[in-house]
Design a protein around this motif. Structure first.
Motif, PDB file in Angstrom:
ATOM      1  N   GLY A 260       0.852  -1.173   0.000  1.00  0.00           N
ATOM      2  CA  GLY A 260       0.000   0.000   0.000  1.00  0.00           C
ATOM      3  C   GLY A 260       0.894   1.230   0.000  1.00  0.00           C
ATOM      4  O   GLY A 260       2.071   1.149   0.360  1.00  0.00           O
ATOM      5  N   THR A 261       0.361   2.379  -0.386  1.00  0.00           N
ATOM      6  CA  THR A 261       1.179   3.585  -0.482  1.00  0.00           C
ATOM      7  C   THR A 261       0.430   4.799   0.065  1.00  0.00           C
ATOM      8  O   THR A 261      -0.757   4.971  -0.185  1.00  0.00           O
ATOM      9  CB  THR A 261       1.584   3.866  -1.941  1.00  0.00           C
ATOM     10  N   LEU A 262       1.179   5.626   0.807  1.00  0.00           N
ATOM     11  CA  LEU A 262       0.655   6.878   1.344  1.00  0.00           C
ATOM     12  C   LEU A 262       1.674   7.967   1.077  1.00  0.00           C
ATOM     13  O   LEU A 262       2.837   7.851   1.480  1.00  0.00           O
ATOM     14  CB  LEU A 262       0.406   6.760   2.852  1.00  0.00           C
ATOM     15  N   MET A 263       1.263   9.034   0.393  1.00  0.00           N
ATOM     16  CA  MET A 263       2.150  10.160   0.139  1.00  0.00           C
ATOM     17  C   MET A 263       1.768  11.326   1.033  1.00  0.00           C
ATOM     18  O   MET A 263       0.584  11.620   1.199  1.00  0.00           O
ATOM     19  CB  MET A 263       2.088  10.601  -1.322  1.00  0.00           C
ATOM     20  N   VAL A 264       2.785  11.976   1.628  1.00  0.00           N
ATOM     21  CA  VAL A 264       2.561  13.189   2.409  1.00  0.00           C
ATOM     22  C   VAL A 264       3.134  14.376   1.631  1.00  0.00           C
ATOM     23  O   VAL A 264       4.045  14.217   0.814  1.00  0.00           O
ATOM     24  CB  VAL A 264       3.197  13.086   3.807  1.00  0.00           C
ATOM     25  N   LEU A 265       2.600  15.558   1.904  1.00  0.00           N
ATOM     26  CA  LEU A 265       2.937  16.743   1.110  1.00  0.00           C
ATOM     27  C   LEU A 265       3.905  17.676   1.844  1.00  0.00           C
ATOM     28  O   LEU A 265       3.912  18.878   1.613  1.00  0.00           O
ATOM     29  CB  LEU A 265       1.659  17.499   0.738  1.00  0.00           C
ATOM     30  N   THR A 266       4.739  17.095   2.712  1.00  0.00           N
ATOM     31  CA  THR A 266       5.676  17.904   3.503  1.00  0.00           C
ATOM     32  C   THR A 266       7.099  17.854   2.964  1.00  0.00           C
ATOM     33  O   THR A 266       8.017  18.379   3.602  1.00  0.00           O
ATOM     34  CB  THR A 266       5.671  17.427   4.964  1.00  0.00           C
ATOM     35  N   GLY A 267       7.287  17.214   1.812  1.00  0.00           N
ATOM     36  CA  GLY A 267       8.634  17.080   1.267  1.00  0.00           C
ATOM     37  C   GLY A 267       8.742  17.590  -0.146  1.00  0.00           C
ATOM     38  O   GLY A 267       8.515  18.762  -0.425  1.00  0.00           O
ATOM     39  N   VAL A 268       9.056  16.688  -1.071  1.00  0.00           N
ATOM     40  CA  VAL A 268       9.369  17.072  -2.445  1.00  0.00           C
ATOM     41  C   VAL A 268       8.136  17.355  -3.284  1.00  0.00           C
ATOM     42  O   VAL A 268       8.051  18.377  -3.963  1.00  0.00           O
ATOM     43  CB  VAL A 268      10.228  15.974  -3.113  1.00  0.00           C
ATOM     44  N   GLN A 269       7.137  16.453  -3.256  1.00  0.00           N
ATOM     45  CA  GLN A 269       6.019  16.550  -4.190  1.00  0.00           C
ATOM     46  C   GLN A 269       4.868  17.381  -3.635  1.00  0.00           C
ATOM     47  O   GLN A 269       4.679  17.500  -2.419  1.00  0.00           O
ATOM     48  CB  GLN A 269       5.498  15.150  -4.554  1.00  0.00           C
ATOM     49  N   THR A 270       4.099  17.934  -4.564  1.00  0.00           N
ATOM     50  CA  THR A 270       2.926  18.737  -4.230  1.00  0.00           C
ATOM     51  C   THR A 270       1.668  18.047  -4.749  1.00  0.00           C
ATOM     52  O   THR A 270       1.733  17.061  -5.489  1.00  0.00           O
ATOM     53  CB  THR A 270       3.030  20.130  -4.872  1.00  0.00           C
ATOM     54  N   GLU A 271       0.512  18.613  -4.395  1.00  0.00           N
ATOM     55  CA  GLU A 271      -0.752  18.075  -4.894  1.00  0.00           C
ATOM     56  C   GLU A 271      -0.832  18.226  -6.409  1.00  0.00           C
ATOM     57  O   GLU A 271      -1.394  17.373  -7.097  1.00  0.00           O
ATOM     58  CB  GLU A 271      -1.917  18.804  -4.214  1.00  0.00           C
ATOM     59  N   ALA A 272      -0.233  19.292  -6.940  1.00  0.00           N
ATOM     60  CA  ALA A 272      -0.208  19.488  -8.396  1.00  0.00           C
ATOM     61  C   ALA A 272       0.629  18.399  -9.070  1.00  0.00           C
ATOM     62  O   ALA A 272       0.272  17.915 -10.152  1.00  0.00           O
ATOM     63  CB  ALA A 272       0.360  20.866  -8.725  1.00  0.00           C
ATOM     64  N   ASP A 273       1.742  17.999  -8.439  1.00  0.00           N
ATOM     65  CA  ASP A 273       2.569  16.920  -8.982  1.00  0.00           C
ATOM     66  C   ASP A 273       1.776  15.621  -9.036  1.00  0.00           C
ATOM     67  O   ASP A 273       1.897  14.838  -9.985  1.00  0.00           O
ATOM     68  CB  ASP A 273       3.812  16.710  -8.119  1.00  0.00           C
ATOM     69  N   LEU A 274       0.978  15.396  -8.011  1.00  0.00           N
ATOM     70  CA  LEU A 274       0.166  14.181  -7.945  1.00  0.00           C
ATOM     71  C   LEU A 274      -0.833  14.138  -9.086  1.00  0.00           C
ATOM     72  O   LEU A 274      -1.005  13.113  -9.749  1.00  0.00           O
ATOM     73  CB  LEU A 274      -0.547  14.115  -6.596  1.00  0.00           C
ATOM     74  N   ALA A 275      -1.479  15.273  -9.352  1.00  0.00           N
ATOM     75  CA  ALA A 275      -2.452  15.345 -10.444  1.00  0.00           C
ATOM     76  C   ALA A 275      -1.772  15.154 -11.790  1.00  0.00           C
ATOM     77  O   ALA A 275      -2.296  14.469 -12.679  1.00  0.00           O
ATOM     78  CB  ALA A 275      -3.172  16.693 -10.403  1.00  0.00           C
ATOM     79  N   GLU A 276      -0.598  15.743 -11.936  1.00  0.00           N
ATOM     80  CA  GLU A 276       0.154  15.606 -13.192  1.00  0.00           C
ATOM     81  C   GLU A 276       0.568  14.165 -13.425  1.00  0.00           C
ATOM     82  O   GLU A 276       0.477  13.637 -14.539  1.00  0.00           O
ATOM     83  CB  GLU A 276       1.380  16.512 -13.159  1.00  0.00           C
ATOM     84  N   SER A 277       1.021  13.498 -12.370  1.00  0.00           N
ATOM     85  CA  SER A 277       1.437  12.101 -12.497  1.00  0.00           C
ATOM     86  C   SER A 277       0.252  11.201 -12.832  1.00  0.00           C
ATOM     87  O   SER A 277       0.379  10.259 -13.615  1.00  0.00           O
ATOM     88  CB  SER A 277       2.096  11.631 -11.201  1.00  0.00           C
ATOM     89  N   ALA A 278      -0.887  11.501 -12.247  1.00  0.00           N
ATOM     90  CA  ALA A 278      -2.084  10.693 -12.502  1.00  0.00           C
ATOM     91  C   ALA A 278      -2.505  10.758 -13.959  1.00  0.00           C
ATOM     92  O   ALA A 278      -3.083   9.802 -14.501  1.00  0.00           O
ATOM     93  CB  ALA A 278      -3.227  11.145 -11.604  1.00  0.00           C
ATOM     94  N   ALA A 279      -2.190  11.876 -14.619  1.00  0.00           N
ATOM     95  CA  ALA A 279      -2.580  12.059 -16.019  1.00  0.00           C
ATOM     96  C   ALA A 279      -1.495  11.621 -16.996  1.00  0.00           C
ATOM     97  O   ALA A 279      -1.690  11.672 -18.211  1.00  0.00           O
ATOM     98  CB  ALA A 279      -2.916  13.534 -16.271  1.00  0.00           C
ATOM     99  N   ALA A 280      -0.355  11.174 -16.490  1.00  0.00           N
ATOM    100  CA  ALA A 280       0.765  10.783 -17.344  1.00  0.00           C
ATOM    101  C   ALA A 280       0.502   9.458 -18.040  1.00  0.00           C
ATOM    102  O   ALA A 280      -0.379   8.679 -17.642  1.00  0.00           O
ATOM    103  CB  ALA A 280       2.044  10.703 -16.518  1.00  0.00           C
ATOM    104  N   ALA A 281       1.287   9.190 -19.072  1.00  0.00           N
ATOM    105  CA  ALA A 281       1.135   7.937 -19.823  1.00  0.00           C
ATOM    106  C   ALA A 281       1.419   6.736 -18.940  1.00  0.00           C
ATOM    107  O   ALA A 281       0.782   5.680 -19.065  1.00  0.00           O
ATOM    108  CB  ALA A 281       2.068   7.949 -21.033  1.00  0.00           C
ATOM    109  N   THR A 282       2.404   6.861 -18.058  1.00  0.00           N
ATOM    110  CA  THR A 282       2.711   5.806 -17.083  1.00  0.00           C
ATOM    111  C   THR A 282       2.592   6.406 -15.689  1.00  0.00           C
ATOM    112  O   THR A 282       3.586   6.816 -15.084  1.00  0.00           O
ATOM    113  CB  THR A 282       4.116   5.222 -17.308  1.00  0.00           C
ATOM    114  N   PRO A 283       1.372   6.466 -15.175  1.00  0.00           N
ATOM    115  CA  PRO A 283       1.141   7.154 -13.899  1.00  0.00           C
ATOM    116  C   PRO A 283       1.760   6.431 -12.704  1.00  0.00           C
ATOM    117  O   PRO A 283       1.821   5.203 -12.664  1.00  0.00           O
ATOM    118  CB  PRO A 283      -0.382   7.181 -13.787  1.00  0.00           C
ATOM    119  N   VAL A 284       2.262   7.224 -11.771  1.00  0.00           N
ATOM    120  CA  VAL A 284       2.701   6.723 -10.470  1.00  0.00           C
ATOM    121  C   VAL A 284       1.801   7.401  -9.448  1.00  0.00           C
ATOM    122  O   VAL A 284       1.945   8.596  -9.166  1.00  0.00           O
ATOM    123  CB  VAL A 284       4.184   7.054 -10.199  1.00  0.00           C
ATOM    124  N   VAL A 285       0.858   6.645  -8.916  1.00  0.00           N
ATOM    125  CA  VAL A 285      -0.191   7.227  -8.080  1.00  0.00           C
ATOM    126  C   VAL A 285      -0.288   6.467  -6.759  1.00  0.00           C
ATOM    127  O   VAL A 285      -0.521   5.254  -6.752  1.00  0.00           O
ATOM    128  CB  VAL A 285      -1.556   7.181  -8.804  1.00  0.00           C
TER     129      VAL A 285
END
Length: 301
Positions: A260-285
């Protein structure tokens, strides 16, 4: 899409779903030398529920023993057995996986954490923090920089004193096909004090370009590291969650390992990065995400 945990019901269901919690450290538990809000309380909550905690870090500059001191200094009680760093992963890989010959040495581009973990596994090394290498290269060095038959591997970690002399020594040894090329991790950046500095991947990158070889990475998201962790702790992946702040390392590491995976927004990635990754050809979500790790404690009250 990822589910954002914002309510007590969601937090309780999340906690009931997992027995084992793998944590990245930088950007999840702390930023630089600053502990993030409610981290201690959250870890205490998990321990009170009988959860197993494993701290998985790509930071190769510190050994497990050194990391326990950092944890203690921040008010977090851990044991060295609960910590699994990329330096330790590299040492285990050399000693137990490839059965590195006892008469061979590892040329280290890295800090004391790499040296301490290699020593703990009985692996010989040169380079690293050797003060004689912390200088500019000179023309007198050129004829002396040549393949050393005693060196069987080049291991790159985050080296805060990297220079051309060390790079030249590593490259000439990598031109010997039998010399192993290893990296503690290949992170492009290193989060500290709210900023992004060059990561360990920037140490191996010039050697990749010059040698036309790719290193075996022993940190997240490499499954070589996951295999070592699973062998040591013998956990059920379905009942285990990886908690991190980076999509390309932490979350990919968990997804590839069937966790299972849980991402927190206190480090490198932002919520915008998450949305961008979800829309990518090979999403990492990630399966879940939240503003900070401490939300688990706050929502549980």
């Amino acid at each position: 899409m990822s589910e954002k945990i914002t309510t007590k019901a969601q937090a309780d269901e999340f906690l009931d779903s997992y027995d084992n919690f793998l944590f990245d450290c930088d950007g999840v538990l702390w930023q630089g030398s600053e502990l993030l809000p409610y981290v201690v309380e959250t870890l205490d909550l998990l321990r009170s529920k009988g959860k197993k905690l494993i701290f998985v870090t790509n930071n190769s500059t510190k050994s497990r023993q050194a990391y326990t001191k950092k944890f203690k200094g921040l008010g977090i009680d851990v044991t060295a057995e609960e910590i699994f760093g990329s330096s330790y992963s590299a040492a285990v890989y050399l000693k137990q996986v490839v059965k590195f010959p006892a008469d061979k040495k590892v040329l280290v581009l890295g800090e004391s954490g790499v040296e301490e973990e290699l020593a703990s596994e009985g692996v010989q090394f040169v380079g690293g923090t050797d003060p004689s290498l912390r200088r500019d290269i000179t023309p007198e060095d050129y004829p002396l920089i040549k393949p050393d038959p005693s060196i069987g591997a080049v291991l790159c970690g985050l080296d805060l004193h990297i220079n051309y002399l060390k790079m030249a020594m590593a490259l000439v040894n990598l031109q010997v096909p039998s010399t192993l090329f290893l990296a503690t991790n290949i992170d492009s950046t290193y989060p500290t004090n709210g900023k992004l500095f060059p990561g360990a991947g920037t140490i191996s990158a010039p050697l990749i370009l010059a040698s036309k070889r790719q290193p075996v990475s022993l940190g997240k998201p490499s499954q070589a590291m996951m295999d070592c962790i699973k062998a040591k702790f013998e956990f059920d992946p379905v009942r285990t969650v990886m908690v991190g702040d980076r999509l390309d390392t932490d979350i990919q590491f968990g997804l590839s390992g069937g966790l299972g995976t849980l991402m927190v927004l206190t480090g490198v990635q932002t919520e915008a990065d998450l949305a961008e990754s979800a829309a990518a050809a090979t999403p990492v979500v990630p399966k879940f995400y939240m503003s900070k790790l401490g939300d688990l404690y706050e929502l549980s009250k």
